[in-house]
Design a protein around this motif. Sequence first.
Motif, PDB file in Angstrom:
ATOM      1  N   TYR A 290      71.174  75.395  30.956  1.00 38.63           N
ATOM      2  CA  TYR A 290      69.773  75.363  30.504  1.00 38.63           C
ATOM      3  C   TYR A 290      69.319  76.758  30.086  1.00 38.63           C
ATOM      4  CZ  TYR A 290      64.729  74.645  30.521  1.00 38.63           C
ATOM      5  OH  TYR A 290      63.405  74.605  30.155  1.00 38.63           O
ATOM      6  N   LEU A 291      69.619  77.767  30.918  1.00 39.60           N
ATOM      7  CA  LEU A 291      69.229  79.143  30.581  1.00 39.60           C
ATOM      8  C   LEU A 291      69.892  79.598  29.287  1.00 39.60           C
ATOM      9  CD1 LEU A 291      69.216  81.004  34.022  1.00 39.60           C
ATOM     10  CD2 LEU A 291      67.318  80.867  32.395  1.00 39.60           C
ATOM     11  N   SER A 292      71.152  79.230  29.106  1.00 41.77           N
ATOM     12  CA  SER A 292      71.850  79.575  27.860  1.00 41.77           C
ATOM     13  C   SER A 292      71.114  78.964  26.669  1.00 41.77           C
ATOM     14  CB  SER A 292      73.295  79.074  27.942  1.00 41.77           C
ATOM     15  OG  SER A 292      73.942  79.255  26.712  1.00 41.77           O
ATOM     16  N   GLY A 293      70.685  77.721  26.825  1.00 39.27           N
ATOM     17  CA  GLY A 293      69.914  77.073  25.761  1.00 39.27           C
ATOM     18  C   GLY A 293      68.603  77.787  25.488  1.00 39.27           C
ATOM     19  N   LEU A 294      67.905  78.189  26.544  1.00 40.19           N
ATOM     20  CA  LEU A 294      66.642  78.921  26.365  1.00 40.19           C
ATOM     21  C   LEU A 294      66.874  80.227  25.604  1.00 40.19           C
ATOM     22  CD1 LEU A 294      64.811  78.699  29.849  1.00 40.19           C
ATOM     23  CD2 LEU A 294      64.323  77.386  27.769  1.00 40.19           C
ATOM     24  N   LEU A 295      67.914  80.953  26.005  1.00 40.88           N
ATOM     25  CA  LEU A 295      68.153  82.280  25.411  1.00 40.88           C
ATOM     26  C   LEU A 295      68.592  82.169  23.952  1.00 40.88           C
ATOM     27  CD1 LEU A 295      67.941  85.109  26.824  1.00 40.88           C
ATOM     28  CD2 LEU A 295      67.999  83.236  28.427  1.00 40.88           C
ATOM     29  N   ILE A 296      69.536  81.277  23.694  1.00 41.48           N
ATOM     30  CA  ILE A 296      70.015  81.111  22.314  1.00 41.48           C
ATOM     31  C   ILE A 296      68.910  80.489  21.459  1.00 41.48           C
ATOM     32  CG2 ILE A 296      71.711  79.920  20.853  1.00 41.48           C
ATOM     33  CD1 ILE A 296      73.761  80.309  23.114  1.00 41.48           C
ATOM     34  N   GLY A 297      68.158  79.562  22.048  1.00 43.12           N
ATOM     35  CA  GLY A 297      67.040  78.959  21.319  1.00 43.12           C
ATOM     36  C   GLY A 297      65.979  79.985  20.951  1.00 43.12           C
ATOM     37  N   HIS A 298      65.684  80.885  21.872  1.00 40.05           N
ATOM     38  CA  HIS A 298      64.712  81.957  21.610  1.00 40.05           C
ATOM     39  C   HIS A 298      65.193  82.827  20.452  1.00 40.05           C
ATOM     40  CE1 HIS A 298      61.790  85.143  22.546  1.00 40.05           C
ATOM     41  NE2 HIS A 298      62.775  86.012  22.623  1.00 40.05           N
ATOM     42  N   GLU A 299      66.490  83.078  20.413  1.00 46.85           N
ATOM     43  CA  GLU A 299      67.055  83.895  19.316  1.00 46.85           C
ATOM     44  C   GLU A 299      67.003  83.124  17.993  1.00 46.85           C
ATOM     45  OE1 GLU A 299      71.076  85.409  19.997  1.00 46.85           O
ATOM     46  OE2 GLU A 299      71.393  85.515  17.830  1.00 46.85           O
ATOM     47  N   LEU A 300      67.418  81.864  18.018  1.00 43.18           N
ATOM     48  CA  LEU A 300      67.514  81.092  16.773  1.00 43.18           C
ATOM     49  C   LEU A 300      66.138  80.692  16.230  1.00 43.18           C
ATOM     50  CD1 LEU A 300      70.638  78.813  17.304  1.00 43.18           C
ATOM     51  CD2 LEU A 300      70.452  80.952  16.013  1.00 43.18           C
ATOM     52  N   ALA A 301      65.135  80.694  17.098  1.00 40.49           N
ATOM     53  CA  ALA A 301      63.785  80.353  16.625  1.00 40.49           C
ATOM     54  C   ALA A 301      63.289  81.358  15.585  1.00 40.49           C
ATOM     55  CB  ALA A 301      62.809  80.293  17.808  1.00 40.49           C
ATOM     56  N   THR A 302      63.943  82.521  15.514  1.00 43.38           N
ATOM     57  CA  THR A 302      63.521  83.549  14.544  1.00 43.38           C
ATOM     58  C   THR A 302      64.161  83.349  13.178  1.00 43.38           C
ATOM     59  OG1 THR A 302      65.368  85.058  15.023  1.00 43.38           O
ATOM     60  CG2 THR A 302      63.433  85.230  16.446  1.00 43.38           C
ATOM     61  N   VAL A 303      65.121  82.410  13.092  1.00 41.73           N
ATOM     62  CA  VAL A 303      65.873  82.254  11.843  1.00 41.73           C
ATOM     63  C   VAL A 303      65.130  81.329  10.880  1.00 41.73           C
ATOM     64  CG1 VAL A 303      68.026  81.392  10.836  1.00 41.73           C
ATOM     65  CG2 VAL A 303      68.080  82.676  12.978  1.00 41.73           C
ATOM     66  N   ASP A 304      64.994  81.790   9.663  1.00 44.12           N
ATOM     67  CA  ASP A 304      64.364  81.003   8.614  1.00 44.12           C
ATOM     68  C   ASP A 304      65.350  79.928   8.162  1.00 44.12           C
ATOM     69  OD1 ASP A 304      63.409  79.989   6.269  1.00 44.12           O
ATOM     70  OD2 ASP A 304      63.512  81.885   5.150  1.00 44.12           O
ATOM     71  N   GLY A 305      64.969  78.675   8.307  1.00 50.30           N
ATOM     72  CA  GLY A 305      65.880  77.573   8.024  1.00 50.30           C
ATOM     73  C   GLY A 305      66.254  77.437   6.562  1.00 50.30           C
ATOM     74  N   GLY A 306      65.516  78.105   5.692  1.00 50.65           N
ATOM     75  CA  GLY A 306      65.771  77.929   4.268  1.00 50.65           C
ATOM     76  C   GLY A 306      66.981  78.671   3.744  1.00 50.65           C
ATOM     77  N   GLN A 307      67.514  79.596   4.517  1.00 47.78           N
ATOM     78  CA  GLN A 307      68.618  80.421   3.995  1.00 47.78           C
ATOM     79  C   GLN A 307      69.946  79.994   4.609  1.00 47.78           C
ATOM     80  OE1 GLN A 307      67.654  84.474   5.297  1.00 47.78           O
ATOM     81  NE2 GLN A 307      66.792  83.596   7.167  1.00 47.78           N
ATOM     82  N   PRO A 308      71.020  79.970   3.802  1.00 52.13           N
ATOM     83  CA  PRO A 308      72.331  79.703   4.384  1.00 52.13           C
ATOM     84  C   PRO A 308      72.720  80.878   5.275  1.00 52.13           C
ATOM     85  CG  PRO A 308      72.555  80.336   2.073  1.00 52.13           C
ATOM     86  CD  PRO A 308      71.085  80.272   2.361  1.00 52.13           C
TER      87      PRO A 308
END
Lengths: 304, 304
Positions: B238-256
Amino acid sequence: MYHMKGKSNWIAIDWGTTNFRAFLLEDERIIARLAEPCGLLSVENKQFGATLQRLLAPWLEERCALPVVMAGMVGSQQGWQDVPYATLPAGAQNLVRGTYTFTTPWGSPAWIIPGVTGNSRYGQPDVMRGEEIQLLGLAQCHPAQEHFALLPGTHSKHARMRQGEIVDFTTFMTGELFSLLCQHSLLGRDLPEQEPHDPSFALGIDTASEGTPFSHLIFSARTRRLAGEIALPHIHSYLSGLLIGHELATVDGGQPAWVVGSSALTARYQQAAGRLGLKLNAVDGDTCFLQGLNSLRSLVQEIA
Amino acid sequence: MYHMKGKSNWIAIDWGTTNFRAFLLEDERIIARLAEPCGLLSVENKQFGATLQRLLAPWLEERCALPVVMAGMVGSQQGWQDVPYATLPAGAQNLVRGTYTFTTPWGSPAWIIPGVTGNSRYGQPDVMRGEEIQLLGLAQCHPAQEHFALLPGTHSKHARMRQGEIVDFTTFMTGELFSLLCQHSLLGRDLPEQEPHDPSFALGIDTASEGTPFSHLIFSARTRRLAGEIALPHIHSYLSGLLIGHELATVDGGQPAWVVGSSALTARYQQAAGRLGLKLNAVDGDTCFLQGLNSLRSLVQEIA
């Protein structure tokens, strides 16, 4: 017996994970106080009764069977008795209904006030144990239709109250994250003795207020050190600014807010708030705790 | 001498804070590899030359004076030689200009490639050492006008490249925060042996994507445990999901986007990205590292 002549002696206890604090009172007047690093973690084999009797011995010699009212982690799974959380909205009546009543091994009537659980402002499950007492006390000391209060600490709480009842609250792990980063992370490695430094604290506050993702934000304590922008003895001040700034960035500036705690901690939060255009009114945490617990004592003793 | 007959033997080294990795190569072909927990922290009294000679001994016996090309924290203040960072935009020419050239105690020509410094996407100073090599390699293996790449790890990097040059990058302390929270915080206390659990990982990703402030977000690992929503052996997932999710939430989905690293780590990031509607193309980190370092070797050897 223990409230003859209209005056009552009693003992108020805040028993947390790492610390134990007790107050000997006559109604609301403090007669004596105790503070020991005897939190739950230091109690072996669940010997809570014997531990408490030892801690309170000087008071119990003269006045046996004084009523004891407790709050904090003592009512958790790891505590003396697992007292189920009260739910939101939580006011005095709600807490009294969930209070655990028992008699200590030496014959004192005793009560453990429950903590509170509910959904945070962000829709997550949340819990508190101990802060609900301070919140009740705040609302009694400073009556108002609504309160918004910050209770800074290892796990800071931001709570909203309406008509004296807690309606929601949110935990921020500010103090614990600060300790972790200082003691165990790359950011705190190889530092000389630290000294408080207001400009570094202020820079941390300002940097945190820009909405930067946390796991990137804190890396600035590394890069600003490498770049010579923050001197080595001021890294903790900068990190403190980042952590408190991250917490305060969530506060809506339009609402009046209280900050409840020790004078050192509330002053630090007021300093940070000032940079962010927020106004925090400070109130003493112990005063709120004793006020809140005294009002609950009256209610539970009426029932008993 | 060392590139007779058109083929060149050489040694590529990634020397970090905690780990040491070396590759014996013939041009781009791996002949042998070494990995030891002999990062900078384990090198006493700055004995880098003697340490390296000992580590490479099996290879040096047969082929003395092989060229050695190094990257990573070995070029930092705490390393063998403090090699000043290259600045943005950073391409191969820029890195070569900043490369430190010397001869090892046993007579090998040696080079330490500099790291890179610049302002992050959030306007903070930022640094990398080692990842710039992988980024160059990525751009060579998969030529394009632009690249956006994630390099997950202790200090994850998100970098943008244009025409093969790094134009900006941002560090996220994802891996280090995960370790801190598991090992030293209340959230990781009193846990049984952990087992990977995809639903808990997914719940962490989803929870982190909601824009909840980080210092509140992670407290959910405590409250969901108390509420029985996450079993004790799954807290790390769960913590791994929180940490990676927090990081990936910054990624703009429009770019490859590319994700560069070991297959285990890139797979984890791809799994998380899938839940967030992001598409990550995985590439092997070692392949990128060796490709990038080989191209730099050609350039620095031309100069030498």
